[in-house]
Design a protein around this motif. Structure first.
Motif, PDB file in Angstrom:
ATOM      1  N   TYR A  93       3.036   9.301   2.450  1.00  0.00           N
ATOM      2  CA  TYR A  93       2.623  10.207   1.376  1.00  0.00           C
ATOM      3  C   TYR A  93       3.588  10.078   0.187  1.00  0.00           C
ATOM      4  CZ  TYR A  93      -0.984  12.564   4.058  1.00  0.00           C
ATOM      5  OH  TYR A  93      -2.134  12.830   4.740  1.00  0.00           O
ATOM      6  N   PRO A  94       3.086  10.371  -1.033  1.00  0.00           N
ATOM      7  CA  PRO A  94       4.017  10.429  -2.181  1.00  0.00           C
ATOM      8  C   PRO A  94       5.131  11.433  -1.882  1.00  0.00           C
ATOM      9  CG  PRO A  94       1.738  10.581  -2.914  1.00  0.00           C
ATOM     10  CD  PRO A  94       1.707  10.689  -1.418  1.00  0.00           C
ATOM     11  N   ILE A  95       6.318  11.190  -2.388  1.00  0.00           N
ATOM     12  CA  ILE A  95       7.466  12.030  -2.059  1.00  0.00           C
ATOM     13  C   ILE A  95       7.230  13.487  -2.480  1.00  0.00           C
ATOM     14  CG2 ILE A  95       8.753  11.638  -4.183  1.00  0.00           C
ATOM     15  CD1 ILE A  95      10.211  11.699  -0.612  1.00  0.00           C
ATOM     16  N   LYS A  96       6.390  13.709  -3.496  1.00  0.00           N
ATOM     17  CA  LYS A  96       6.086  15.087  -3.903  1.00  0.00           C
ATOM     18  C   LYS A  96       5.295  15.832  -2.830  1.00  0.00           C
ATOM     19  CE  LYS A  96       6.181  14.408  -8.911  1.00  0.00           C
ATOM     20  NZ  LYS A  96       5.394  14.424 -10.176  1.00  0.00           N
ATOM     21  N   LYS A  97       4.707  15.088  -1.890  1.00  0.00           N
ATOM     22  CA  LYS A  97       3.965  15.696  -0.785  1.00  0.00           C
ATOM     23  C   LYS A  97       4.696  15.466   0.540  1.00  0.00           C
ATOM     24  CE  LYS A  97       0.466  17.353  -3.036  1.00  0.00           C
ATOM     25  NZ  LYS A  97       0.162  18.801  -3.035  1.00  0.00           N
ATOM     26  N   ALA A  98       6.019  15.328   0.465  1.00  0.00           N
ATOM     27  CA  ALA A  98       6.796  15.010   1.665  1.00  0.00           C
ATOM     28  C   ALA A  98       6.892  16.173   2.632  1.00  0.00           C
ATOM     29  CB  ALA A  98       8.201  14.571   1.258  1.00  0.00           C
ATOM     30  N   PRO A 109      12.529  10.577   3.017  1.00  0.00           N
ATOM     31  CA  PRO A 109      12.066   9.466   2.176  1.00  0.00           C
ATOM     32  C   PRO A 109      12.040   8.169   2.985  1.00  0.00           C
ATOM     33  CG  PRO A 109      13.825  10.715   1.093  1.00  0.00           C
ATOM     34  CD  PRO A 109      13.781  11.176   2.519  1.00  0.00           C
ATOM     35  N   LYS A 110      11.142   7.279   2.592  1.00  0.00           N
ATOM     36  CA  LYS A 110      11.059   5.972   3.230  1.00  0.00           C
ATOM     37  C   LYS A 110      12.250   5.141   2.760  1.00  0.00           C
ATOM     38  CE  LYS A 110       7.397   2.575   4.097  1.00  0.00           C
ATOM     39  NZ  LYS A 110       7.189   2.917   5.517  1.00  0.00           N
ATOM     40  N   PRO A 111      13.062   4.585   3.655  1.00  0.00           N
ATOM     41  CA  PRO A 111      14.287   3.892   3.220  1.00  0.00           C
ATOM     42  C   PRO A 111      14.041   2.786   2.216  1.00  0.00           C
ATOM     43  CG  PRO A 111      14.317   4.231   5.587  1.00  0.00           C
ATOM     44  CD  PRO A 111      12.946   4.638   5.113  1.00  0.00           C
ATOM     45  N   GLU A 112      12.960   2.001   2.385  1.00  0.00           N
ATOM     46  CA  GLU A 112      12.714   0.886   1.469  1.00  0.00           C
ATOM     47  C   GLU A 112      11.986   1.302   0.200  1.00  0.00           C
ATOM     48  OE1 GLU A 112      11.712   1.320   4.535  1.00  0.00           O
ATOM     49  OE2 GLU A 112       9.783   0.383   4.982  1.00  0.00           O
ATOM     50  N   ASP A 113      11.492   2.543   0.113  1.00  0.00           N
ATOM     51  CA  ASP A 113      10.825   3.035  -1.088  1.00  0.00           C
ATOM     52  C   ASP A 113      10.949   4.555  -1.135  1.00  0.00           C
ATOM     53  OD1 ASP A 113       9.306   3.718  -3.245  1.00  0.00           O
ATOM     54  OD2 ASP A 113       7.520   2.577  -2.642  1.00  0.00           O
ATOM     55  N   PRO A 114      11.977   5.086  -1.803  1.00  0.00           N
ATOM     56  CA  PRO A 114      12.209   6.545  -1.814  1.00  0.00           C
ATOM     57  C   PRO A 114      11.150   7.335  -2.555  1.00  0.00           C
ATOM     58  CG  PRO A 114      13.749   5.397  -3.270  1.00  0.00           C
ATOM     59  CD  PRO A 114      13.018   4.340  -2.527  1.00  0.00           C
ATOM     60  N   GLY A 140     -13.603  12.707  12.012  1.00  0.00           N
ATOM     61  CA  GLY A 140     -13.688  13.270  10.664  1.00  0.00           C
ATOM     62  C   GLY A 140     -12.869  14.526  10.467  1.00  0.00           C
ATOM     63  N   MET A 141     -12.063  14.901  11.488  1.00  0.00           N
ATOM     64  CA  MET A 141     -11.249  16.112  11.395  1.00  0.00           C
ATOM     65  C   MET A 141      -9.767  15.754  11.331  1.00  0.00           C
ATOM     66  SD  MET A 141     -13.011  18.755  14.134  1.00  0.00           S
ATOM     67  CE  MET A 141     -13.057  17.606  15.521  1.00  0.00           C
ATOM     68  N   GLU A 142      -9.025  16.500  10.517  1.00  0.00           N
ATOM     69  CA  GLU A 142      -7.573  16.360  10.530  1.00  0.00           C
ATOM     70  C   GLU A 142      -7.055  16.964  11.820  1.00  0.00           C
ATOM     71  OE1 GLU A 142      -5.441  18.404   7.404  1.00  0.00           O
ATOM     72  OE2 GLU A 142      -3.651  18.432   8.673  1.00  0.00           O
ATOM     73  N   MET A 143      -6.369  16.135  12.617  1.00  0.00           N
ATOM     74  CA  MET A 143      -5.899  16.581  13.921  1.00  0.00           C
ATOM     75  C   MET A 143      -4.412  16.903  13.938  1.00  0.00           C
ATOM     76  SD  MET A 143      -8.094  16.628  16.491  1.00  0.00           S
ATOM     77  CE  MET A 143      -9.855  16.374  16.453  1.00  0.00           C
ATOM     78  N   ALA A 144      -3.620  16.150  13.175  1.00  0.00           N
ATOM     79  CA  ALA A 144      -2.173  16.280  13.320  1.00  0.00           C
ATOM     80  C   ALA A 144      -1.471  15.912  12.025  1.00  0.00           C
ATOM     81  CB  ALA A 144      -1.681  15.376  14.452  1.00  0.00           C
ATOM     82  N   ASN A 145      -0.270  16.449  11.872  1.00  0.00           N
ATOM     83  CA  ASN A 145       0.584  16.212  10.710  1.00  0.00           C
ATOM     84  C   ASN A 145       1.976  15.887  11.242  1.00  0.00           C
ATOM     85  OD1 ASN A 145       1.486  16.142   8.052  1.00  0.00           O
ATOM     86  ND2 ASN A 145       1.790  18.363   7.942  1.00  0.00           N
ATOM     87  N   ALA A 146       2.527  14.742  10.851  1.00  0.00           N
ATOM     88  CA  ALA A 146       3.755  14.270  11.498  1.00  0.00           C
ATOM     89  C   ALA A 146       4.756  13.770  10.473  1.00  0.00           C
ATOM     90  CB  ALA A 146       3.428  13.149  12.481  1.00  0.00           C
ATOM     91  N   PHE A 147       6.041  13.868  10.843  1.00  0.00           N
ATOM     92  CA  PHE A 147       7.117  13.426   9.956  1.00  0.00           C
ATOM     93  C   PHE A 147       8.177  12.645  10.713  1.00  0.00           C
ATOM     94  CE2 PHE A 147       6.500  17.998   8.293  1.00  0.00           C
ATOM     95  CZ  PHE A 147       5.474  17.632   7.444  1.00  0.00           C
ATOM     96  N   SER A 148       8.784  11.655  10.055  1.00  0.00           N
ATOM     97  CA  SER A 148      10.173  11.321  10.355  1.00  0.00           C
ATOM     98  C   SER A 148      10.956  12.420   9.652  1.00  0.00           C
ATOM     99  CB  SER A 148      10.571   9.958   9.767  1.00  0.00           C
ATOM    100  OG  SER A 148       9.770   8.930  10.299  1.00  0.00           O
ATOM    101  N   GLU A 149      11.706  13.200  10.397  1.00  0.00           N
ATOM    102  CA  GLU A 149      12.218  14.466   9.879  1.00  0.00           C
ATOM    103  C   GLU A 149      13.350  14.294   8.861  1.00  0.00           C
ATOM    104  OE1 GLU A 149      10.759  17.180  10.426  1.00  0.00           O
ATOM    105  OE2 GLU A 149       9.588  16.850  12.246  1.00  0.00           O
TER     106      GLU A 149
END
Length: 299
Positions: A190-195, A200-205, A217-226
């Motif tokens: 996701y764009p960092i504004k929607k982090a 942040p992604k190490p190779e592209d902050p 067709g349903m949103e099931m889960a939302n996940a992060f590298s924290e």
């Protein structure tokens, strides 16, 4: 109100989810439902409970456990969100969250594939997975599509253009999500504004290591590298609170204990999965009311 068959499917699903995580060495934890300070999110409202709040997610307490040395934990609990009501939403619903230390969002994608495969194998009358009369191919490896590619492919614009015109959520809801199809797909980076709470992604902050999982067709889960930087997280919370205030909402108390816990939290990955929607998938239900013992209107 759900019938006996739907409630049996739901009960079996909960049983096998617990079996899966126990078999993977995760600790089944319970954290408090009433908390003094929810995670501030502009578009999610907590339900007040006396001078505290009912949690919208067990996230902050579970991350505090990670900071205390717990390495693999999961929780299945009821969570509460004000004014969420519809065919896929209830103000009180069941959330599955799990966290791993020394992991990133790629490991969570593999967890999702393995969890669904385990449940399908454990509930053989549910395989192959058929939802609303259409067969879903849930065999790994699931499709992975970046947010950037999805916006250009389905909406004819970049995610950055959508953000600049304050249309990101609208385009996501009405053009991107309906185009993802029924088979499982991970929408990632996701764009960092929607982090939110993702690092942040190490190779592209400019991007955040976050994904959402869609099935049927349903949103099931939302996940992060924290994100484990308390200063950056506090800045993001401040921005969310400012957006809440601009919308006429009451700001939450600052969650200082959570922010301090980030100082000692190891690199981790975490995910929230809607159990009700997973039950809808297994039961072939078009409405969340069909797999719920009671809806608010029935109380």
């Amino acid at each position: 109100m759900a019938g006996l068959k739907q409630l049996q499917i739901r009960a079996d699903l909960l049983f096998h989810i617990r079996r899966f995580f126990r078999s993977q060495g995760f600790l089944d934890v319970e954290t408090p439902i009433r908390i003094p300070a929810p995670i501030p999110e502009a578009h999610i409202d907590a339900v007040p409970s006396l001078d505290w709040y009912l949690h919208t997610s067990p996230e902050s307490c579970m991350k505090r456990l990670l900071s205390q040395g717990y390495e693999k934990i999961f929780q299945i609990c009821r969570v509460f969100r004000a004014e969420e009501l519809g065919a896929r939403h209830l103000p009180e619903f069941t959330m599955l969250e799990w966290y791993r230390t020394d992991a990133d969002y790629n490991q969570l994608m593999t967890d999702c594939e393995n969890l669904l495969a385990f449940c399908l194998e454990s509930m053989p009358d549910r395989a192959p997975l058929v939802y609303q009369g259409k067969r879903i191919d849930a065999s790994p490896s699931w499709r992975r599509e970046s947010v950037s590619d999805a916006f250009r492919k389905y909406a004819g614009m970049s995610a950055e253009e959508a953000l600049e015109t304050d249309r990101f959520d609208e385009v996501m809801a009405f053009e991107v999500e309906p185009s993802l199809g029924l088979d499982p797909v991970f929408l990632y980076d996701y764009p960092i504004k929607k982090a939110a709470l993702a690092r942040p992604k190490p190779e592209d902050p400019n991007l955040a290591e976050r994904f959402e999982l869609y099935i049927g067709g349903m949103e099931m889960a939302n996940a992060f590298s924290e994100l484990v930087d308390p200063v950056v997280q506090a800045e993001r919370f401040k921005m969310e609170e400012e957006e809440r205030v601009l919308a006429g909402k009451k700001p939450y108390p600052s969650n200082e204990k959570f922010l301090r816990a980030l100082e000692t939290m190891p690199p981790s990955a975490g995910i929230a999965l809607g159990v009700d929607r997973l039950a809808m998938l297994f039961a072939g239900a078009a409405d969340i009311a069909q797999i719920s013992a009671f809806t608010p209107e029935e109380l």
